[in-house]
Design a protein around this motif. Structure first.
Motif, mmCIF file in Angstrom:
data_model
loop_
_atom_site.group_PDB
_atom_site.id
_atom_site.type_symbol
_atom_site.label_atom_id
_atom_site.label_comp_id
_atom_site.label_asym_id
_atom_site.label_seq_id
_atom_site.Cartn_x
_atom_site.Cartn_y
_atom_site.Cartn_z
ATOM 1 N N ILE A 90 0.629 17.703 28.411
ATOM 2 C CA ILE A 90 -0.014 17.733 29.734
ATOM 3 C C ILE A 90 -1.381 18.432 29.634
ATOM 4 O O ILE A 90 -2.366 17.987 30.228
ATOM 5 N N ARG A 91 -1.412 19.525 28.850
ATOM 6 C CA ARG A 91 -2.674 20.257 28.696
ATOM 7 C C ARG A 91 -3.752 19.331 28.101
ATOM 8 O O ARG A 91 -4.892 19.288 28.588
ATOM 9 N N ILE A 92 -3.377 18.570 27.082
ATOM 10 C CA ILE A 92 -4.341 17.658 26.447
ATOM 11 C C ILE A 92 -4.814 16.592 27.437
ATOM 12 O O ILE A 92 -6.000 16.269 27.503
ATOM 13 N N LEU A 93 -3.878 16.080 28.232
ATOM 14 C CA LEU A 93 -4.232 15.026 29.178
ATOM 15 C C LEU A 93 -5.108 15.577 30.300
ATOM 16 O O LEU A 93 -6.060 14.917 30.744
ATOM 17 N N GLU A 94 -4.816 16.793 30.743
ATOM 18 C CA GLU A 94 -5.646 17.414 31.784
ATOM 19 C C GLU A 94 -7.070 17.633 31.267
ATOM 20 O O GLU A 94 -8.051 17.401 31.971
ATOM 21 N N GLU A 95 -7.138 18.064 30.005
ATOM 22 C CA GLU A 95 -8.433 18.239 29.346
ATOM 23 C C GLU A 95 -9.205 16.908 29.299
ATOM 24 O O GLU A 95 -10.413 16.872 29.576
ATOM 25 N N ALA A 96 -8.480 15.850 28.989
ATOM 26 C CA ALA A 96 -9.099 14.527 28.912
ATOM 27 C C ALA A 96 -9.672 14.120 30.270
ATOM 28 O O ALA A 96 -10.785 13.582 30.365
ATOM 29 N N VAL A 97 -8.901 14.389 31.317
ATOM 30 C CA VAL A 97 -9.361 14.051 32.668
ATOM 31 C C VAL A 97 -10.636 14.834 32.982
ATOM 32 O O VAL A 97 -11.623 14.287 33.497
ATOM 33 N N LYS A 98 -10.601 16.115 32.611
ATOM 34 C CA LYS A 98 -11.792 16.960 32.828
ATOM 35 C C LYS A 98 -13.020 16.374 32.128
ATOM 36 O O LYS A 98 -14.124 16.421 32.638
ATOM 37 N N ASN A 99 -12.758 15.800 30.958
ATOM 38 C CA ASN A 99 -13.864 15.255 30.177
ATOM 39 C C ASN A 99 -14.195 13.810 30.539
ATOM 40 O O ASN A 99 -14.890 13.127 29.789
ATOM 41 N N GLY A 100 -13.631 13.335 31.643
ATOM 42 C CA GLY A 100 -14.072 12.036 32.143
ATOM 43 C C GLY A 100 -13.137 10.869 31.928
ATOM 44 O O GLY A 100 -13.416 9.769 32.384
ATOM 45 N N THR A 101 -11.986 11.077 31.211
ATOM 46 C CA THR A 101 -11.051 9.957 31.055
ATOM 47 C C THR A 101 -10.411 9.651 32.406
ATOM 48 O O THR A 101 -10.016 10.562 33.142
ATOM 49 N N LYS A 102 -10.355 8.363 32.740
ATOM 50 C CA LYS A 102 -9.762 7.962 34.025
ATOM 51 C C LYS A 102 -8.346 7.418 33.801
ATOM 52 O O LYS A 102 -8.148 6.535 32.968
ATOM 53 N N PHE A 103 -7.372 7.961 34.532
ATOM 54 C CA PHE A 103 -6.010 7.426 34.511
ATOM 55 C C PHE A 103 -5.659 6.907 35.898
ATOM 56 O O PHE A 103 -6.143 7.451 36.908
#
Lengths: 465, 465
Positions: free
Chosen positions: A313-326
Motif C-alpha cells: 500500500i505504501r508503494i502504491l500511495e507513493e506512486a499515486v503521489k508521483n502521478g500514477t493514475k488508478f
C-alpha cells in the motif's frame, strides 16, 4: 498396418519406410499432375505433407479430399523436396473415412474469430489454436500431478455437491431433484428440502479446501484438482461459472514454507511448459501474444519479491503521489484491484510478487491471525498480465481463535462443526493455497479470454454442448 | 530443523542421526520409567515408535500425549531393542501442537465399525484403514494419468453442467439459481428456465463421453477423469450419487484394439498397485479380504477371455440346465445380472472376461451396429467379485446409421446436433470406454462398500461435510 502418428513421422527416423498416416485434411493444393495435402492428427501442431500423384488416383476420390475430411494414407516417408517441411509422404494408397462438404463445413481454411469458434466449441479442437491450447492444458495437468506426487502429497477428491456454504467465496448453484413447478412444502408452506434427494438443501462447491484440510491433518500433504463453481453473473473475460482448481493443503507447513511451495510449484509448471510445449507456445505467441515466451522466461529468472500488504500500500500511495493514475482508490484496508497488482509486478518490481499479511476484514475466516490482531497470514501470488494467480494462507490452527473469527465473519458454527473438529483434536500448524487452473492456462498460453482455455465454457446464458 | 517423514525414517538410512518427526499419536503405553508412543504422519501405514525417558520430561506434558494428539519430536534415530520395529526415536524434545481430549475424541484405539466411521468421514483419514485406502486412491489416479500420458493421449475436461440429457444413462440432478419457492413463470404458467442462470434447464453430467469424442476426432486420443452424477435413489453398497469416471476416446481404434487397450490399462493399474501400495494392500487384505492379493495377481496372470454375448448366453443356459440356480432369468436379449457375470468369470472361465456384441436394444444409441443389424460392438470387462468394471464400445461412425439409432432410442436430434457434426464432417472409426474409478478401487482395496473408497460419499439423504 500399424498407424504412425504424425509427430513420430516428422522426427524423420522412419525415412524411406512405408508408413500409414491417418488424420484430418487441413488444406489441399496442387496442379494437374500432383496434389499436396496437409494432414493433421492432433499429435502435434505440425501437419505432414502428403504428395499424391494424380495419375495414380481416381479423380472422384481426390475430389472428396477437402478441408476437414478424414483420410488414411499409406505411402513412403521421404525427405521433402519443397521448403517448409523436412519429410513428406508419397502416397501409394488413400482411403477416405469421412468427407466434409465444403459448402457447409464451418472450418474452411480462412481464419476465424475466437468469438465464432466459441459457438462451435465442439469443432474448435480441429483448429491449430485450440489443438495447441488443449495440448498445453494436458501438459499443465500432468505437470501438476507430477509435482505433487514427487513431493509425496496425495491427490484427494473433495466432494462437488455440498450441504454448506461456509467458505462464502461466492454465489452457489443449487442442486436438486425437487419438482420445480410444484415442490413439496412444509406445513408452514415453505419448500420442504427434507424431501430433496439429500434430505437437505444442497449446492455445488466453491472450493475443496475445508475438506482438503481434513485430509492434510491425517495424511500430511494432499492436493485437490477438480471442478468448482460460481453462480456469479459476471460476463467478463476472466470469469467462468465452472472451472478447475488445484488446492494443496499441507500439515506442518507455515507461511514462509507455503510461499516457497507456491513459488516452486508455479515455476515447475512454467518450466514444464517451456520444456514440453514449445511448438504450441511458439504458435500461440506468434498469433496472439508476441511477448509470451519472454513473459514465461521472466517468471523463472528471479526469486519472487515477497512483501507485506502494508508495504505494498505504501508503494502504491507513493506512486499515486508521483502521478500514477488508478481507477480505484488506494488506502490501507482496500482490496487491491488488478491495476494495483499489475503496477507492483510490471512497473515497480518487474518480477512476480508474493504479498502477505492482509487486513483480516478482506480475507476469509480460516486464515491465521497475526499477533497484531489486525492482519492475517494470507498470501497472494501476483503475476504479470493476469494479476492474482494464487491465493493462500497459513490456516488458523487455534480452536478458540478460529471460532471467534467464524463468528465475526458470520459463518454459522453448525455448518462447520466438522471443520472445527480438526482444531479440537490434534491440531497442527498447516497451510495451503488455491490455483485457478484456467488462470494458469491464460498465463501459459497467452490467450486473453478464459473461455478459450477450457473446452466447453459455462458462463451466464451459455451451457451449450 | 527440517522435518523427516516417518516413511523416510523407517528406511533406516538415518540411523544414529538426530531427526525431527511430526505426527499424530496412535497409542501410548509404558511403565514408570519410560513411555512408548506410536506416531503416524500419513506418509506410510506404519507408525514409528518414540521412546520417552520419563525422567527427562515433565509429567504434565506427558499426560497430554494421548491418542489423536499431534506432536513434534526431536530425537536420535536408533536401532530398536524391542520386536515389531527396526528403528525407533529416542526423544530429546517433545512439543505438543494439539491435544485430543480422551473423553470426547471419537477415535480411541479400539476398533470402530465402518458404519460408524462413515459418520465421521472428516476424521476417518486418521485410521489405518482409511489412510491405506486414500493412499491407494492417490496411486491409482497417478497410474491412470501416467498410463494415458505415456500413450500420448490428452487429459480432456468435459463439462459438468450440461444442457442436455442425451446419453440417457440415468436420472440427473438439476442445477439452478431460480428461486425455488417462487420461480419466474412464463405467460402459460410454466417455470421460465430462460430466466435461469444459463438461460435454459441444466443438469449435472452423467458422462463426459460425447464431449470427449469431439476432442478425439481432432486430437487423436483423449481421456476424461472427472466427477459424474446419478440421481438414482439406490441405497446399495455399489451406488454413489457422485463418483469419478475415466473415459478414454480414441480415433482410429476399432473394437479389437479397444479391448486390447482396456485390458492393458486395467492390468497396468493393478500392477502399479502391487508395485507401489503393497503395505497398504497387505493391511486391507489382512483385515477385510484374505484373498485380496491373490485376486489382484489373478487378473494379471492370463489374457482375458473374449467372448460374444451370444456365446455367453449359451454357456449360462447350459449352466442352468446343469443345475446352477440364478435369481434372474437367462435368455438371448436379457441384460446380464451381476450373478451371471460372476458365474462366467469365477466359475466357468476362472479369468476376467471381455464380453462383446450385445443386443442393440440393451445398449446405447452411439454403439456401432454390427452387420447382422441385431447386435452392437459394445464390450464389457467383467471381473471377479465386482462384475462389470469397464463398459465401452466402438462408436457408430456412420452419420445415417447414428441418426437412425438415435431416433429408435428416442434421443432428440436437437439435443445432439453438435455430436452428429462429428460424423457429418470428417468422421472416422473410433472407440472408447468408461471405468468407474470407485469400482476400480473396490477391486484394488478389497473393500465391499463403495462409500468407503471415496472421501465424502454422496448418497440418498447424505451430503454431510
Amino acid at each position: 498396418m500399424k498407424r504412425t502418428k504424425i509427430a513420430d513421422a516428422l522426427r524423420g527416423e522412419l525415412v524411406s519406410q512405408e508408413i500409414n498416416i491417418k488424420g484430418w485434411v487441413r488444406t489441399k493444393r496442387g496442379n494437374k499432375a500432383v496434389n499436396f495435402i496437409a494432414l493433421n492428427d492432433g499429435s502435434t501442431i505440425h501437419n505432414i505433407q502428403i504428395v499424391a500423384d494424380l495419375a495414380q488416383f481416381d479423380a472422384a476420390l481426390m475430389a472428396q479430399i477437402t478441408t476437414g475430411a478424414c483420410i488414411s494414407v499409406i505411402g513412403k516417408l521421404v525427405e521433402s523436396q519443397g521448403s517448409g517441411q523436412s519429410v513428406e509422404v508419397q502416397a501409394s494408397a488413400i482411403e477416405i473415412y469421412g468427407t466434409a462438404d465444403p459448402t457447409t463445413y464451418p472450418l474452411q481454411k480462412k481464419g476465424h474469430s475466437l468469438e465464432f469458434l466459441r459457438e462451435i466449441a465442439h469443432l474448435r479442437p480441429r483448429t491449430n489454436t485450440f489443438g495447441a491450447i488443449y495440448r498445453i492444458r494436458h501438459h499443465m495437468a500432468i505437470a501438476i500431478h507430477t509435482f505433487f506426487h514427487n513431493k509425496g502429497y496425495y491427490y484427494f477428491h473433495a466432494p462437488l455437491i455440498t450441504g454448506s456454504d461456509c467458505e462464502g467465496a461466492g454465489q452457489m448453484f443449487q442442486v436438486t431433484t425437487l419438482n420445480q413447478d410444484c415442490p413439496p412444502r412444509t406445513k408452514e408452506g415453505e419448500v420442504d428440502y427434507r424431501k430433496d434427494f439429500f434430505g437437505r438443501h444442497t449446492s455445488l462447491t466453491v472450493s475443496g479446501q475445508l475438506e482438503g484440510e481434513m485430509a492434510a491433518m491425517a495424511m500430511g500433504g494432499i492436493y485437490t484438482f477438480g471442478p468448482t463453481f460460481r453462480a456469479e453473473n459476471s460476463n467478463t473475460p476472466r470469469h467462468l461459472a465452472e472451472f478447475w482448481m488445484i488446492e494443496p493443503e499441507v500439515a506442518f507447513l507455515e507461511i514462509e514454507e507455503n510461499m516457497d511451495l507456491a513459488e516452486e510449484f508455479i515455476k515447475y509448471c512454467v518450466q514444464w511448459a517451456l520444456d514440453n510445449c514449445m511448438d504450441d507456445i511458439s504458435f500461440l505467441g506468434d498469433h496472439f501474444d508476441k511477448e509470451l515466451v519472454s513473459r514465461l522466461q521472466f517468471v523463472l529468472e528471479k526469486p519472487f519479491v515477497r512483501l507485506s500488504y502494508t508495504e505494498g500500500i505504501r508503494i502504491l500511495e507513493e506512486a499515486v503521489k508521483n502521478g500514477t493514475k488508478f481507477e480505484f482508490p488506494i488506502y490501507w484496508g482496500a482490496d487491491l484491484a488488478s491495476e494495483h497488482e499489475r503496477y507492483l509486478v510490471e512497473e515497480h518490481f518487474k518480477t512476480p510478487v508474493i504479498m502477505t499479511d492482509y487486513p483480516k476484514e478482506i480475507k476469509s475466516f480460516y486464515m491465521k491471525l497475526n499477533e497484531d490482531g489486525k492482519t492475517v497470514r494470507g498470501m497472494d501470488v501476483l503475476f504479470p498480465k493476469i494479476g492474482e494467480i494464487i491465493g493462500g494462507s497459513e490456516r488458523e490452527a487455534d480452536y478458540d481463535k478460529l471460532v471467534a473469527r467464524a463468528q465475526e465473519m458470520g459463518v454459522p458454527e453448525k455448518d462447520i462443526w466438522w471443520y472445527l473438529d480438526s482444531r479440537r483434536y490434534g491440531t497442527a500448524p498447516h497451510s495451503g493455497f488455491g490455483l485457478g487452473f484456467e488462470r494458469l492456462l491464460l498465463f501459459v498460453t497467452g490467450m486473453s479470454n478464459i473461455r478459450d482455455v477450457i473446452p466447453f465454457p459455462r458462463t451466464p446464458n451459455n451451457a451449450e454442448f
